[in-house]
Design an enzyme around this catalytic site. Structure first.
Site, PDB file in Angstrom:
ATOM      1  N   GLU A 191      45.580  85.158 125.051  1.00 44.10           N
ATOM      2  CA  GLU A 191      45.060  84.211 124.058  1.00 44.10           C
ATOM      3  C   GLU A 191      44.241  84.872 122.947  1.00 44.10           C
ATOM      4  O   GLU A 191      43.103  84.466 122.687  1.00 44.10           O
ATOM      5  CB  GLU A 191      44.260  83.112 124.774  1.00 44.10           C
ATOM      6  N   ASN A 251      49.999  87.288 125.967  1.00 40.77           N
ATOM      7  CA  ASN A 251      50.293  85.930 126.421  1.00 40.77           C
ATOM      8  C   ASN A 251      49.431  84.945 125.630  1.00 40.77           C
ATOM      9  O   ASN A 251      48.240  85.187 125.430  1.00 40.77           O
ATOM     10  CB  ASN A 251      49.916  85.886 127.918  1.00 40.77           C
ATOM     11  N   HIS A 272      52.015  75.069 127.816  1.00 44.41           N
ATOM     12  CA  HIS A 272      51.304  73.886 128.323  1.00 44.41           C
ATOM     13  C   HIS A 272      51.651  72.741 127.374  1.00 44.41           C
ATOM     14  O   HIS A 272      51.022  72.567 126.330  1.00 44.41           O
ATOM     15  CB  HIS A 272      49.794  74.141 128.358  1.00 44.41           C
ATOM     16  N   GLU A 288      53.478  79.734 131.758  1.00 45.94           N
ATOM     17  CA  GLU A 288      52.554  78.759 132.357  1.00 45.94           C
ATOM     18  C   GLU A 288      53.046  77.338 132.125  1.00 45.94           C
ATOM     19  O   GLU A 288      52.257  76.422 131.831  1.00 45.94           O
ATOM     20  CB  GLU A 288      51.148  78.932 131.762  1.00 45.94           C
ATOM     21  N   ASP A 328      53.830  73.675 132.028  1.00 45.48           N
ATOM     22  CA  ASP A 328      53.588  72.347 132.605  1.00 45.48           C
ATOM     23  C   ASP A 328      53.719  71.327 131.484  1.00 45.48           C
ATOM     24  O   ASP A 328      53.612  71.670 130.298  1.00 45.48           O
ATOM     25  CB  ASP A 328      52.258  72.224 133.377  1.00 45.48           C
TER      26      ASP A 328
END
Ligand code: G3I
Length: 462
Positions: free
Chosen positions: A170, A211, A247, A275, A277
Site C-alpha cells: 500500500e 501490493n 477488496h 486479497e 473479497d
C-alpha cells in the site's frame, strides 16, 4: 377469456405461485443443504480446478483456526495460504528484539503438510507495526537499518518456504502520489527499491511483489503503480509481481480489470489477485448472493484470461473469518463460504470460472445447512449440538438425520424431538422452533454415550 375465468385463473395462479414459492424455497433450502454436502464432496476442489488452468488459488488464514472444518476446507480447497496477520511486523516482533513466530510457523507447517504455497504478507507497510517502532524517534540511517534487519530476519527465517512476498504494501494514495508513511517520510521513495533488494538477498527464490488496493481497474493509482514497476524494472531492481488486493463492493468489479492485469503482465511481471473479497450491505439475500457469484466469477475469469495472472487469493474463505464487518459497519457476507462453512453461490462462481461444473444446480438462491458439533465430552458421554442456519433461503419446518458409526447412543435431546433406531438418528423441530428465517438459525442439543471413538457423522437436512 371471460373476466370471471380470468380472475379465477389469476387467483389460482397466484395461490399456486405462492405455494410453489414457499415449498420451492423450503425444498431449495433442504436440497441445497443436502446438495451442498454431497456436491461439495463430489465436486472438484478449487485447487484442482485452478491447477488445471495453471493457476494457484489461495486464502488468507488465521493460524489458530486451522483445525476442524476450517482446517479441512483450507487444506482441501486451496493450494496457497496467506497469513492474514501472523507475519506482520507487529505480530512477529511486538517488543524490539523479542520475536514471536508461533502463528507464522504454524501456518507454514500447515501449508507444507497440505502441499500448499505460502504468500508472505507483509514486510514494509504503514499499518500493524509494533508500537516501539512507530513511537520511536529514528534517524534515516537507523530506519534503514531497522527495515533491512527486519526483512533479513523474517525473509531469512522462511527462506525456501515462501513462494512470494508482499514486500511493499500500500505505498500509494488514491491520486497516485506516494503515501506519507514512516518509510516514505524517513527514507524517501527509494525505500521501495531497498526493501526489494534486501528481500532478494534474503531469499533469492521468493517472488517479490508490491501490493495495493483500489488498483484493480485502470485509474490514477494503478497507473502510478504501473509507472513505478516500469521504472524499477528499467533500473534492474528485483520486482517480480504486482498484487491487486481486490477488496471490492458488490456489483462494482471494475470493467477494466482484465485490461489492467494485462498491462502489468506486459511489463514482464506476474500479477496476483491477493486479497479478494466482495462485500454487500447486510442482510444478504438471494439477489445479492447471485450478484456476488457473478462478481466472483468475473474477477476469476479476468485472472484466468491472462497467463501471467498466477494466483487468486481470497481474504478469508468464510464469512466467520473476515475483516469486513469489523471495518465497514452494516456490511459483510464478503467471502465464498458462509459463517457455517457452507459454500455460497460465490464459491460456485469461482468454480465455474475455473472450468468446474457442479453436480447440483448452482445455488443462486443460497441455502440452509445443518452443522453437527461435539460441545463437550467426558469418559463415556458427550453433549452434542446441531445448528441449522439459512442464508438466501428459509425453512418452515426441519428434520435432520445422521448415522452413528461408532455405537454412540442418544439419551436425551432438547429443542428437538430425537429418535434413534440402531445407528440411525432422526431429529425433528420442536413446535416452537420450526421456522428458520433467511439469515437466521436454530440450534438443538443432546446428550449421548460413546466408547472407543466418537467421530462426527455426516448430517443431512430434510
Ligand atoms: O489480536 C487482537 C486481539 O487480541 C484483540 O482482542 C482484538 C480487539 O480488537 O484485536 C485483535 O487484533 C486485530 C487483528 O486484526 C487480528 O484480528 C486488530 O484489532 C485488527 O485491526 C486487525 O485487522 C486486520 C487489518 O488488516 C488491520 O489493518 C485484519 O485482521 C486483516 O485482515 C487486515 O488485512 C489487511 C491486509 O493486511 C492489507 N490489505 C488490507 C487488508 C484489510 O484491511
Amino acid at each position: 377469456m371471460s373476466p370471471s375465468r380470468s380472475s379465477s385463473v389469476r387467483s389460482t395462479s397466484l395461490r399456486a405461485r405462492l405455494v410453489a414459492v414457499l415449498t420451492g424455497v423450503t425444498a431449495v433450502g433442504a436440497l441445497l443443504a443436502a446438495g451442498m454436502t454431497s456436491a461439495h464432496a463430489a465436486d472438484t476442489p478449487l485447487r484442482d480446478l485452478a491447477a488445471a488452468k495453471g493457476k494457484i488459488i489461495g486464502t488468507a488464514v488465521t493460524g489458530s483456526k486451522l483445525t476442524g472444518t476450517y482446517g479441512d476446507i483450507a487444506g482441501a480447497q486451496f493450494n496457497s495460504l496467506t497469513p492474514g496477520n501472523a507475519m506482520k511486523w507487529g505480530s512477529v516482533e511486538p517488543t524490539q528484539g523479542t520475536f514471536n513466530w508461533t502463528e507464522a510457523d504454524q501456518i507454514v507447517a500447515f501449508a507444507q503438510a497440505h502441499n500448499q504455497q505460502v504468500r508472505g504478507h507483509t514486510l514494509a507497510w504503514h499499518n500493524q507495526n509494533p508500537s516501539w517502532l512507530t513511537n520511536g524517534s529514528w534517524t534515516s540511517a537507523q530506519l534503514s537499518s531497522l527495515l533491512q534487519n527486519h526483512i533479513g530476519t523474517e525473509v531469512g527465517r522462511y527462506r525456501g518456504k515462501i513462494a512470494a512476498w508482499d514486500v511493499v504494501n500500500e505505498p500509494f494514495n488514491e491520486d497516485g502520489t506516494y503515501r506519507s508513511t514512516l518509510w516514505y517520510n524517513g527514507l524517501g521513495v527509494d525505500y521501495i527499491a531497498s526493501a526489494l533488494t534486501w528481500a532478494r538477498a534474503a531469499d533469492p527464490a521468493a517472488k517479490l511483489y508490491i501490493n495495493d488496493y483500489n488498483v484493480e481497474g485502470v485509474n490514477a493509482k494503478s497507473t502510478a503503480l504501473y509507472n513505478l514497476v516500469k521504472s524499477l524494472k528499467e533500473r534492474g531492481v528485483p520486482i517480480d509481481g504486482v498484487g491487486l488486493q481486490a477488496h471490492l463492493i458488490l456489483g462494482q468489479v471494475p470493467s477494466t480489470l482484465q485490461q489492467n492485469i494485462q498491462r502489468f503482465a506486459d511489463l514482464g511481471v506476474d500479477v496476483a489477485i491477493t486479497e479478494l473479497d466482495i462485500r454487500m450491505a447486510l442482510p444478504a439475500d438471494s439477489t445479492k448472493l447471485a450478484q456476488q457469484a457473478a462478481d466472483y466469477k468475473s474477477v476469476t475469469a479476468a485472472c484466468v484470461a491472462v497467463t501471467r495472472c498466477v494466483n487468486l487469493t481470497v481474504w478469508g474463505f468464510t464469512d466467520s473469518d473476515s475483516w469486513v464487518p469489523g471495518t465497514f459497519s452494516g456490511y459483510g457476507a464478503a467471502t465464498p463460504y458462509d459463517e457455517n462453512y457452507a459454500p455460497k453461490p460465490a464459491y460456485y462462481g469461482i468454480a465455474e470460472a475455473l472450468g468446474g461444473t457442479t453436480t447440483t444446480p448452482p445455488p443462486t438462491t443460497g441455502g440452509c445447512t445443518a452443522t453437527y458439533s461435539v460441545v463437550s465430552q467426558w469418559d463415556a458421554g458427550f453433549t452434542g449440538q446441531v445448528k441449522i442456519a439459512c442464508s438466501g433461503a428459509s425453512l418452515s419446518s426441519w428434520k435432520v438425520g445422521w448415522t452413528y458409526g461408532a455405537g454412540q447412543q442418544i439419551s436425551q435431546a432438547w429443542n428437538a424431538t430425537c429418535t434413534q433406531s440402531g445407528a440411525a438418528v432422526s431429529c425433528a423441530n420442536a413446535s416452537y422452533n420450526e421456522a428458520v428465517a433467511d439469515g437466521g438459525s436454530v440450534t438443538f442439543g443432546f446428550n449421548a454415550s460413546w466408547s472407543g471413538s466418537n467421530p462426527v457423522p455426516t448430517v443431512t437436512l430434510r
